[in-house]
Design a protein around this motif. Sequence first.
Motif, PDB file in Angstrom:
ATOM      1  N   GLU A   5     -15.424  45.786  20.912  1.00  0.00           N
ATOM      2  CA  GLU A   5     -15.065  44.382  20.681  1.00  0.00           C
ATOM      3  C   GLU A   5     -14.839  43.656  21.999  1.00  0.00           C
ATOM      4  N   GLU A   8     -18.251  42.943  23.562  1.00  0.00           N
ATOM      5  CA  GLU A   8     -18.904  41.817  22.896  1.00  0.00           C
ATOM      6  C   GLU A   8     -18.249  40.501  23.301  1.00  0.00           C
ATOM      7  N   LYS A  11     -19.396  39.561  26.738  1.00  0.00           N
ATOM      8  CA  LYS A  11     -20.784  39.083  26.723  1.00  0.00           C
ATOM      9  C   LYS A  11     -20.844  37.597  26.382  1.00  0.00           C
ATOM     10  N   LYS A  12     -19.947  37.173  25.474  1.00  0.00           N
ATOM     11  CA  LYS A  12     -19.940  35.759  25.089  1.00  0.00           C
ATOM     12  C   LYS A  12     -19.476  34.863  26.235  1.00  0.00           C
TER      13      LYS A  12
END
Length: 220
Positions: A5, A8, A11-12
């Motif tokens: 999590e 991710e 990455k955003k």
Amino acid sequence: MTLLELIELLKKRLGLVIALPLIFALAMGAYSFLLMKNTYTASTSMYVLVKGGSESSSTLASDLSASQMVTNDVANLLSSDRVTNEAAGELGLSSLKDYKVSVTSETTSRVVTLEVTSTDADGAARVANSIADNVSAIAQQVMNIQSVNVIDQAQTPTQPSGPNRVLYVAVAFLAGLFVAVALVVLADMLNTKIRSQEELEELLGVPVIGRIPVSSGRRN
């Protein structure tokens, strides 16, 4: 939050995760290369000769053991106020606050090494030699010392010993990366928007039984 999590999430916000460490590193690089002065280290080594010492093979080990405490005392004396003040007076300086004095002594030897660091290369060498010259007379007055003999005179260093600019930039980069990750995680924690069906079910404690699609068209 699991590791997946977190990945991710990063990455955003990849732009922030990349930009902030680079900004920190560039800022530290500019500061260290433009504003931080080079420092130079001059070193000299001395041999502590204790009164009544013997250098025969049968008594060498015991002599070294007995005189090691005296050698350590000389190491402390080298950075004492009395020695540094006399060295400063000899050189016409008010104090040695602009010079960093460090002393090391081996545990199995009577050799003491004195290092003086300053932004002035020639001044560092002169201070090191002056301290070494003054410590012998003072040691003879206050300790059971025959003499402190200089082995190697300090020479004016030609290459800077610091600052370690590459290390500073690397640390700044890592600090920027840490701050970026912390900001991303904090922003996610403060974001109360429901972003998935799973979050809604967890928040309300009841299952979702249907969805209403969002339509952008208008009915006449």
